[in-house]
Write an enzyme that holds these catalytic residues in place. Sequence first.
Site, PDB file in Angstrom:
ATOM      1  N   GLU A   1       0.436  -0.880   0.401  1.00  0.00           N
ATOM      2  CA  GLU A   1       0.161   0.252  -0.081  1.00  0.00           C
ATOM      3  C   GLU A   1       0.886   1.356  -0.350  1.00  0.00           C
ATOM      4  OE1 GLU A   1      -2.622  -0.526   3.386  1.00  0.00           O
ATOM      5  OE2 GLU A   1      -3.694  -2.337   2.860  1.00  0.00           O
TER       6      GLU A   1
ATOM      7  N   GLU B   1      -5.988 -10.381  -1.234  1.00  0.00           N
ATOM      8  CA  GLU B   1      -6.783 -11.109  -0.244  1.00  0.00           C
ATOM      9  C   GLU B   1      -7.956 -10.448  -0.308  1.00  0.00           C
ATOM     10  OE1 GLU B   1      -5.498  -8.016   2.817  1.00  0.00           O
ATOM     11  OE2 GLU B   1      -3.171  -7.709   1.810  1.00  0.00           O
TER      12      GLU B   1
HETATM   13  C1  GLA Z   1      -4.999  -5.130   4.023  1.00  0.00           C
HETATM   14  C2  GLA Z   1      -3.417  -5.294   4.545  1.00  0.00           C
HETATM   15  C3  GLA Z   1      -3.795  -7.032   5.079  1.00  0.00           C
HETATM   16  C4  GLA Z   1      -4.345  -7.372   6.383  1.00  0.00           C
HETATM   17  C5  GLA Z   1      -6.142  -6.306   5.785  1.00  0.00           C
HETATM   18  C6  GLA Z   1      -7.839  -5.989   6.762  1.00  0.00           C
HETATM   19  O1  GLA Z   1      -4.938  -5.013   3.260  1.00  0.00           O
HETATM   20  O2  GLA Z   1      -2.822  -5.512   3.487  1.00  0.00           O
HETATM   21  O3  GLA Z   1      -2.830  -7.167   5.896  1.00  0.00           O
HETATM   22  O4  GLA Z   1      -4.564  -5.941   7.469  1.00  0.00           O
HETATM   23  O5  GLA Z   1      -5.611  -4.921   5.279  1.00  0.00           O
HETATM   24  O6  GLA Z   1      -7.291  -7.024   7.432  1.00  0.00           O
END
Ligand code: GLA
Length: 358
Positions: free
Chosen positions: A161, A268
């Site tokens: 990020e 994710e």
């Molecule tokens: C982001 C992070 C993850 C996690 C999510 C929320 O996407 O990359 O590690 O913390 O937020 O759970």
Amino acid sequence: MKLIRVLPVLMVFVLLSALLQVTKASEPQVQVPSLGQVYKEYFPIGAAVNSRTLLTHRDLIKKHFGSVTAENEMKFDHIQPFEGVYTFDRADEIVDFARENDLMVRGHTLVWHNQAPAWVFKGDNGEPVSRAVLLHRMKEHIHAVVGRYKGAVYAWDVVNEAVSDREGFLRADSPWYKILGEDYIAKAFEYAHEADPEAKLFYNDYNAVNPDKRDKIYKLLKSLLDRGVPVHGIGIQAHWDIYGPSLADIEAAIKKYASLGLEVQITELDVSLFAWGDKSSFTEPPQEFLEKQARRYRELFELFRKHSDVITGVTFWGIADDSTWKDDFPVKGRNDWPLLFDDNHQPKKCFWEIVNFD
Ligand code: GLA
């Protein structure tokens, strides 16, 4: 009570339960296929796990997933909460579990503005540290973590990020950026590559298929590659919902990143029942929303299969609906049901939609 009075009741009871047993036995047993096996020829399917779900969701993990990501246990604040104090126990547990069960491990994450302890950026006087000190701390940390799991973790989310989803190129609120400027990203990849030259190194981000942010991420990755920085892949986080983003945006992003010669991973994935900004809530998931979710998962996996030449992994952010970060985000304490297995660990409609295809 006299036996003569209860006897008929007892007999009826015995008869009824016998009947029930016969019916049960003759019901066809639905076989639940292994998700990982179904997708074997496309890409490994992963799940984010934590120390608790390794126990509570053990059977599902073992049956359905070929790869695991530590939900929090490999983040900076978990591994080095104080300078020089490394706490690897929980991360080790996950890596050991993976080894015992023949699962791949994605490492997550080395350099991120969140879940990095305040000490990293401060000197003894409480003032921000110099560039040289911070680079040294970054290098030490990356070498310690990546070095420890060399050969066990096949891929790392090296930087998480870094790109702004507002105006500007990189997010300016990152303490890494504030002290080191733009090249903290390249440095992180270089240190990770030194520590394990075999590991695949990823840049990971959310909103990565949103056209504006996608173009910034593309620009970042291209400039890293042009400078010979060892980056091998892009992680599209994919915290999505039943309404968006559009398949067209997702496909355009996959193609654009892949045009750089990078691997693409969905890192994710979860599909919320709520649109972003919607604050409504339910105690049970409405059927029509679960239907929508099933359709959406089907379409997403159709797209992922179509691009399996460049997609090298699809990881869910969790395993079953009884344990998901979405129950606290973006609305604290609100139930969401974003995953393939329900609160009782049974496959949902969305599971069947992605395993049954021709
Ligand atoms: C982001 C992070 C993850 C996690 C999510 C929320 O996407 O990359 O590690 O913390 O937020 O759970």
